[in-house]
Design an enzyme around this catalytic site. Structure first.
Site, mmCIF file in Angstrom:
data_model
loop_
_atom_site.group_PDB
_atom_site.id
_atom_site.type_symbol
_atom_site.label_atom_id
_atom_site.label_comp_id
_atom_site.label_asym_id
_atom_site.label_seq_id
_atom_site.Cartn_x
_atom_site.Cartn_y
_atom_site.Cartn_z
ATOM 1 N N SER A 239 34.006 35.620 46.646
ATOM 2 C CA SER A 239 35.326 35.713 47.287
ATOM 3 C C SER A 239 35.405 34.782 48.488
ATOM 4 O O SER A 239 36.482 34.390 48.897
ATOM 5 C CB SER A 239 35.578 37.127 47.813
ATOM 6 N N GLU B 298 41.175 31.794 40.082
ATOM 7 C CA GLU B 298 41.216 30.616 40.953
ATOM 8 C C GLU B 298 39.999 29.760 40.616
ATOM 9 O O GLU B 298 38.870 30.252 40.683
ATOM 10 C CB GLU B 298 41.123 31.020 42.430
ATOM 11 N N HIS C 290 37.018 32.386 40.385
ATOM 12 C CA HIS C 290 37.305 33.610 41.136
ATOM 13 C C HIS C 290 38.278 34.509 40.389
ATOM 14 O O HIS C 290 39.472 34.231 40.316
ATOM 15 C CB HIS C 290 37.855 33.229 42.526
ATOM 16 N N ASN D 69 43.273 34.813 49.083
ATOM 17 C CA ASN D 69 42.808 35.587 50.242
ATOM 18 C C ASN D 69 43.224 34.966 51.566
ATOM 19 O O ASN D 69 43.393 35.664 52.558
ATOM 20 C CB ASN D 69 41.295 35.794 50.193
HETATM 21 P P1 NAD Z 1 28.852 45.019 42.990
HETATM 22 O O1 NAD Z 1 27.950 45.407 44.085
HETATM 23 O O2 NAD Z 1 29.728 46.036 42.335
HETATM 24 O O3 NAD Z 1 27.968 44.365 41.810
HETATM 25 C C1 NAD Z 1 26.940 43.449 42.009
HETATM 26 C C2 NAD Z 1 25.876 43.692 40.939
HETATM 27 O O4 NAD Z 1 24.927 42.616 40.976
HETATM 28 C C3 NAD Z 1 25.078 44.984 41.148
HETATM 29 O O5 NAD Z 1 25.083 45.729 39.950
HETATM 30 C C4 NAD Z 1 23.666 44.487 41.484
HETATM 31 O O6 NAD Z 1 22.629 45.331 41.011
HETATM 32 C C5 NAD Z 1 23.651 43.161 40.742
HETATM 33 N N1 NAD Z 1 22.639 42.216 41.173
HETATM 34 C C6 NAD Z 1 22.066 42.058 42.386
HETATM 35 N N2 NAD Z 1 21.188 41.040 42.350
HETATM 36 C C7 NAD Z 1 21.222 40.536 41.103
HETATM 37 C C8 NAD Z 1 20.554 39.471 40.444
HETATM 38 N N3 NAD Z 1 19.658 38.734 41.103
HETATM 39 N N4 NAD Z 1 20.836 39.235 39.134
HETATM 40 C C9 NAD Z 1 21.741 39.996 38.480
HETATM 41 N N5 NAD Z 1 22.401 41.025 39.063
HETATM 42 C C10 NAD Z 1 22.159 41.274 40.346
HETATM 43 O O7 NAD Z 1 29.716 43.801 43.554
HETATM 44 P P2 NAD Z 1 31.134 43.237 43.032
HETATM 45 O O8 NAD Z 1 32.241 43.904 43.767
HETATM 46 O O9 NAD Z 1 31.123 43.200 41.540
HETATM 47 O O10 NAD Z 1 31.076 41.745 43.624
HETATM 48 C C11 NAD Z 1 30.346 40.734 42.983
HETATM 49 C C12 NAD Z 1 30.882 39.381 43.422
HETATM 50 O O11 NAD Z 1 32.267 39.284 43.059
HETATM 51 C C13 NAD Z 1 30.829 39.124 44.936
HETATM 52 O O12 NAD Z 1 30.520 37.775 45.151
HETATM 53 C C14 NAD Z 1 32.247 39.458 45.389
HETATM 54 O O13 NAD Z 1 32.612 38.762 46.559
HETATM 55 C C15 NAD Z 1 33.042 38.952 44.210
HETATM 56 N N6 NAD Z 1 34.386 39.534 44.054
HETATM 57 C C16 NAD Z 1 34.584 40.868 44.261
HETATM 58 C C17 NAD Z 1 35.870 41.403 44.084
HETATM 59 C C18 NAD Z 1 36.129 42.872 44.294
HETATM 60 O O14 NAD Z 1 37.304 43.265 44.364
HETATM 61 N N7 NAD Z 1 35.100 43.711 44.357
HETATM 62 C C19 NAD Z 1 36.934 40.582 43.690
HETATM 63 C C20 NAD Z 1 36.687 39.221 43.456
HETATM 64 C C21 NAD Z 1 35.405 38.709 43.656
#
Ligand code: NAD
Length: 287
Positions: A121, A154, A142, A193
């Site tokens: 993000s 994006e 994104h 954002n």
């Molecule tokens: P999350 O914590 O729900 O999920 C992350 C997952 O990655 C976890 O299950 C964790 O165990 C796993 N993980 C950690 N290290 C790892 C590795 N080395 N290899 C594989 N898996 C691994 O987080 P999320 O909300 O899904 O966010 C993930 C990404 O997406 C971030 O960069 C976040 O900024 C981005 N994002 C989030 C949103 C949102 O609304 N939550 C929206 C757009 C983008």
């Protein structure tokens, strides 16, 4: 280069949805990788639950659901996940050092022709790309939450991203049924954002200064601007901690125009993070 196989790194909130869309809509084969079996199980559980909802609504057949699940191959092994993938989508936690170390490893195992993308993000695409030996093959992809329902991706160029990489990612996004926009420079907050976060921050200032209640702010923006959800409710969905960290990234690059409202900081300190903790601006425990 046509994408046939996708590797999704991280089976969390975003990763499971990205894997599902890749297998369900684009009909790609998908390797889904996480660190522990319990995270894989939880991600696959969320995918099954979501597919089941499409089936109940009549927009997906039982057969299509099983075929989609058959295209998703969960694994704990990073090398196995990326070795035969044409497109790698990273959705691991928002931590620069963690992301760079994973990309260094991916770089060792991925095919020469593979395209690298991150769902970050706010972290710099250029900085992550520089952890690999092929920054021209790296760009931002994104998605929005939940990826199964939100129509936008994006695409974000890093300083060295090639036109060919942007084209491959745009085509894959189209196959996933998504609309795309191109963020031509790697800039904090990208497009959405950068516009949304100051608007949400300003809504928090309205509460902080006692100008209106959260309910009236939501009502005003819904009826006055036709937003489907008011900004205060949206903040509770996004998570106040997540909002604060994006605000801080924006402030670091763009200055005090993006300074977080003190009430946002106070609420994060108090653990009032929104829906996920049961309380934010609203009380979700009773809902
Ligand atoms: P999350 O914590 O729900 O999920 C992350 C997952 O990655 C976890 O299950 C964790 O165990 C796993 N993980 C950690 N290290 C790892 C590795 N080395 N290899 C594989 N898996 C691994 O987080 P999320 O909300 O899904 O966010 C993930 C990404 O997406 C971030 O960069 C976040 O900024 C981005 N994002 C989030 C949103 C949102 O609304 N939550 C929206 C757009 C983008």
């Amino acid at each position: 280069m046509e994408v046939k196989k996708v590797a999704v790194l991280g089976a969390g909130l975003m990763g499971h949805g990205i894997a599902q869309v890749s297998a369900q809509v684009a009909k790609y084969e998908v390797n889904l990788r996480d660190m522990k079996q319990e995270f894989i199980d939880s991600g696959m559980g969320m995918i099954k639950g979501s597919l089941q909802r499409f089936v109940s609504k009549g927009t997906l057949s039982e057969k299509e659901m099983n075929e989609t699940l058959g295209r998703i191959h969960p694994t704990l092994d990073l090398k196995k996940a990326v070795a035969d993938a044409d497109l790698i989508i990273e959705a691991i936690p928002e931590n620069i050092e963690l992301k760079k170390s994973v990309w260094r490893e991916v770089d060792r195992y991925a095919k020469e022709t593979a395209t690298f993308t991150s769902n970050t993000s706010s972290i710099s695409i250029t900085e992550m790309a520089s952890a690999t030996s092929r920054p021209e093959k790296f760009c931002g992809m994104h998605f929005f939450n939940p990826p199964q329902l939100m129509n936008l991706i994006e695409i974000v160029r890093g300083a060295k991203t090639s036109d060919g990489t942007v084209k491959i990612v745009a085509e894959a996004a189209k196959k996933m049924g998504k609309e795309t926009v191109l963020c031509k420079k790697d800039s904090p907050g990208f497009i959405v954002n950068r516009v949304l976060i100051p608007a949400l921050n300003e809504a928090i200032f309205l509460v902080h200064e006692g100008i209106a209640t959260p309910e009236d702010i939501d009502k005003a923006i819904k009826l006055g601007l036709n937003w489907p959800m008011g900004p205060i409710t949206l903040l509770d969905y996004l998570g106040l901690d997540t909002t604060l960290s994006i605000t801080e990234v924006l402030q670091k690059d763009f200055g005090d125009k993006y300074r977080a409202c003190p009430l946002l900081r106070q609420m994060v300190r108090a653990g009032l993070l929104g829906r996920k903790t049961g309380k934010g601006f609203y009380n979700w425990e009773k809902k």
